[in-house]
Design an enzyme around this catalytic site. Structure first.
Site, PDB file in Angstrom:
ATOM      1  N   LEU A  21       0.815  -1.214   0.000  1.00  0.00           N
ATOM      2  CA  LEU A  21       0.000   0.000   0.000  1.00  0.00           C
ATOM      3  C   LEU A  21       0.853   1.269   0.000  1.00  0.00           C
ATOM      4  O   LEU A  21       0.310   2.375  -0.079  1.00  0.00           O
ATOM      5  CB  LEU A  21      -0.906   0.026   1.234  1.00  0.00           C
ATOM      6  CG  LEU A  21      -2.199  -0.779   1.210  1.00  0.00           C
ATOM      7  CD1 LEU A  21      -2.929  -0.599   2.538  1.00  0.00           C
ATOM      8  CD2 LEU A  21      -3.095  -0.368   0.051  1.00  0.00           C
ATOM      9  N   SER A  22       2.151   1.135   0.096  1.00  0.00           N
ATOM     10  CA  SER A  22       3.020   2.308   0.196  1.00  0.00           C
ATOM     11  C   SER A  22       2.820   3.303  -0.945  1.00  0.00           C
ATOM     12  O   SER A  22       2.756   4.517  -0.694  1.00  0.00           O
ATOM     13  CB  SER A  22       4.483   1.880   0.286  1.00  0.00           C
ATOM     14  OG  SER A  22       4.735   1.243   1.523  1.00  0.00           O
ATOM     15  N   LYS A  71      15.243  -5.528   4.679  1.00  0.00           N
ATOM     16  CA  LYS A  71      15.488  -4.594   5.772  1.00  0.00           C
ATOM     17  C   LYS A  71      16.873  -4.750   6.402  1.00  0.00           C
ATOM     18  O   LYS A  71      17.409  -3.790   6.965  1.00  0.00           O
ATOM     19  CB  LYS A  71      14.407  -4.730   6.843  1.00  0.00           C
ATOM     20  CG  LYS A  71      13.035  -4.261   6.366  1.00  0.00           C
ATOM     21  CD  LYS A  71      12.010  -4.301   7.477  1.00  0.00           C
ATOM     22  CE  LYS A  71      10.645  -3.816   6.996  1.00  0.00           C
ATOM     23  NZ  LYS A  71       9.642  -3.776   8.091  1.00  0.00           N
ATOM     24  N   ASP A 108       9.441   2.199  11.499  1.00  0.00           N
ATOM     25  CA  ASP A 108       8.454   1.289  12.085  1.00  0.00           C
ATOM     26  C   ASP A 108       8.343   1.501  13.592  1.00  0.00           C
ATOM     27  O   ASP A 108       7.241   1.478  14.153  1.00  0.00           O
ATOM     28  CB  ASP A 108       8.838  -0.171  11.816  1.00  0.00           C
ATOM     29  CG  ASP A 108       8.582  -0.608  10.392  1.00  0.00           C
ATOM     30  OD1 ASP A 108       7.666  -0.050   9.757  1.00  0.00           O
ATOM     31  OD2 ASP A 108       9.296  -1.505   9.909  1.00  0.00           O
ATOM     32  N   GLY A 131       4.428 -13.787  18.999  1.00  0.00           N
ATOM     33  CA  GLY A 131       5.311 -13.933  17.852  1.00  0.00           C
ATOM     34  C   GLY A 131       6.730 -13.516  18.193  1.00  0.00           C
ATOM     35  O   GLY A 131       6.988 -12.895  19.235  1.00  0.00           O
ATOM     36  N   ALA A 132       7.662 -13.871  17.284  1.00  0.00           N
ATOM     37  CA  ALA A 132       9.079 -13.628  17.583  1.00  0.00           C
ATOM     38  C   ALA A 132       9.893 -13.328  16.328  1.00  0.00           C
ATOM     39  O   ALA A 132      11.093 -13.564  16.306  1.00  0.00           O
ATOM     40  CB  ALA A 132       9.672 -14.847  18.302  1.00  0.00           C
ATOM     41  N   ARG A 156       6.884 -20.177  19.836  1.00  0.00           N
ATOM     42  CA  ARG A 156       6.642 -21.585  19.536  1.00  0.00           C
ATOM     43  C   ARG A 156       7.853 -22.477  19.772  1.00  0.00           C
ATOM     44  O   ARG A 156       7.722 -23.699  19.789  1.00  0.00           O
ATOM     45  CB  ARG A 156       6.191 -21.740  18.074  1.00  0.00           C
ATOM     46  CG  ARG A 156       4.832 -21.130  17.792  1.00  0.00           C
ATOM     47  CD  ARG A 156       4.365 -21.483  16.394  1.00  0.00           C
ATOM     48  NE  ARG A 156       3.080 -20.884  16.075  1.00  0.00           N
ATOM     49  CZ  ARG A 156       1.901 -21.388  16.432  1.00  0.00           C
ATOM     50  NH1 ARG A 156       1.850 -22.501  17.134  1.00  0.00           N
ATOM     51  NH2 ARG A 156       0.779 -20.766  16.091  1.00  0.00           N
ATOM     52  N   ARG A 160      13.417 -19.419  19.298  1.00  0.00           N
ATOM     53  CA  ARG A 160      12.762 -18.123  19.162  1.00  0.00           C
ATOM     54  C   ARG A 160      12.753 -17.386  20.499  1.00  0.00           C
ATOM     55  O   ARG A 160      12.921 -16.165  20.566  1.00  0.00           O
ATOM     56  CB  ARG A 160      11.337 -18.310  18.654  1.00  0.00           C
ATOM     57  CG  ARG A 160      11.242 -18.703  17.197  1.00  0.00           C
ATOM     58  CD  ARG A 160      11.688 -17.554  16.294  1.00  0.00           C
ATOM     59  NE  ARG A 160      11.259 -17.751  14.918  1.00  0.00           N
ATOM     60  CZ  ARG A 160      11.468 -16.896  13.946  1.00  0.00           C
ATOM     61  NH1 ARG A 160      12.121 -15.769  14.189  1.00  0.00           N
ATOM     62  NH2 ARG A 160      11.066 -17.139  12.718  1.00  0.00           N
ATOM     63  N   TYR A 220      -2.909  -5.676   8.361  1.00  0.00           N
ATOM     64  CA  TYR A 220      -3.923  -4.770   7.818  1.00  0.00           C
ATOM     65  C   TYR A 220      -4.773  -5.427   6.732  1.00  0.00           C
ATOM     66  O   TYR A 220      -5.771  -4.847   6.299  1.00  0.00           O
ATOM     67  CB  TYR A 220      -3.295  -3.478   7.286  1.00  0.00           C
ATOM     68  CG  TYR A 220      -2.342  -3.620   6.118  1.00  0.00           C
ATOM     69  CD1 TYR A 220      -2.814  -3.732   4.818  1.00  0.00           C
ATOM     70  CD2 TYR A 220      -0.972  -3.609   6.313  1.00  0.00           C
ATOM     71  CE1 TYR A 220      -1.952  -3.843   3.742  1.00  0.00           C
ATOM     72  CE2 TYR A 220      -0.096  -3.711   5.250  1.00  0.00           C
ATOM     73  CZ  TYR A 220      -0.589  -3.824   3.973  1.00  0.00           C
ATOM     74  OH  TYR A 220       0.285  -3.943   2.912  1.00  0.00           O
ATOM     75  N   GLY A 241      -2.880  -2.689  11.693  1.00  0.00           N
ATOM     76  CA  GLY A 241      -1.714  -2.591  10.837  1.00  0.00           C
ATOM     77  C   GLY A 241      -1.731  -1.367   9.940  1.00  0.00           C
ATOM     78  O   GLY A 241      -0.678  -0.814   9.622  1.00  0.00           O
TER      79      GLY A 241
END
Length: 278
Positions: A21-22, A71, A108, A131-132, A156, A160, A220, A241
């Site tokens: 969407l950027s 990134k 971010d 999450g990780a 999990r 992690r 999102y 998001g």
């Protein structure tokens, strides 16, 4: 001050990139700011193709947005990296300066903080992260600024968990590790940040407490997630998001164009319209 030296091109790079969407957000900003000569595109670029793409850019380029898997791959190609980006070893923004230097940043993290602040979350005494992955490390960096107590990460695997504990030590966050099997307990935290792929938290919808705190779901699309919908139904505050995407894009627009403030409302409206049309 707006850039007046001929730089007027920007783009988002990643692979895959067609869903991004950027372009919608940045182009909406250019329109609102009267930057008719500016352009913002998307290019499917992977880690192998990144060095060649960067070397092929001319002096008309003002900046780049980076998404997965670039990134970290971009870092060796830069002249300098901000402390924010260094803290998580991830750059999502590159600005080309007037003298040709490549400067990396991570919007971010401040984008997360700004999105939470918009919903009234300035500080919290504890939090939970589901999450990780890479986004989870950015979440920890944001929490290092606003969380005064422990952060429990639900993961999990032991590997992690070790990664998240390592990020916590690096960022100065008291990270405690819990097994994903106990993820329902995470929903009792005053702030819950979910960084997992679509569908992962659907099984938790029945465990949303009667009086939930704030949920920050970084997805999102699709939206709302099952968890976000259940959270809203119980009266809890939800940050999505798209909120994150818009706030981090606002910072990118300001850095790349030199125009401040960037038009948050217009960018969000454009993003909402684009998602509704899909």
């Amino acid at each position: 001050m707006p850039s007046t030296d001929g730089r007027h091109r920007a783009a988002v790079l990643g692979s895959p990139i067609a869903h991004s969407l950027s372009p919608v957000l940045h182009r909406a900003a250019y329109t609102e700011l009267g930057l008719a000569h500016w352009s913002y595109d998307r290019f499917d670029v992977d880690e192998v193709g990144l060095p060649g793409f960067i070397e092929g850019l001319d002096a008309s380029w003002a900046g780049l947005s980076l998404t997965m898997p670039l990134k970290r791959a971009i870092i060796p190609l830069l002249d300098s990296v901000s402390g924010t980006a260094s803290s998580v070893e991830a750059v999502n923004t590159v600005v080309f300066t007037e003298d040709g230097r490549r400067v990396g940043d991570n919007t971010d993290i401040p984008g997360m903080i700004a999105a939470l602040r918009e919903r009234g979350v300035e500080k919290t005494d504890s939090a939970a992260v589901l999450g990780a992955g890479a986004t989870a490390s950015s979440a920890l960096a944001a929490l290092s600024e606003i969380c005064t107590g422990p952060v429990t990460a639900y993961v999990r695997s032991r590997g992690r968990g070790d990664e998240m504990r390592g990020w916590g030590e690096r960022l100065g966050v008291d990270v405690r590790i819990a097994d994903w099997a106990d993820a329902e307990q995470a929903l009792r935290a005053p702030l819950v940040i979910t960084t997992t792929p679509a569908g992962t938290t659907d099984a938790l919808t029945g465990a949303v407490p009667a009086a939930p705190g704030t949920l920050f779901d970084v997805l999102y699309e699709p939206w709302p997630t099952g968890l976000a919908a259940a959270w809203s139904d119980r009266g809890g505050a939800v940050v999505g998001g798209l909120d994150l995407l818009v706030h981090q894009a606002v910072l990118q627009v300001e850095q790349m164009t030199g125009c401040s403030p960037a038009p948050l409302a217009a960018m969000r409206q454009a993003g909402e319209a684009a998602l509704a049309a899909r």
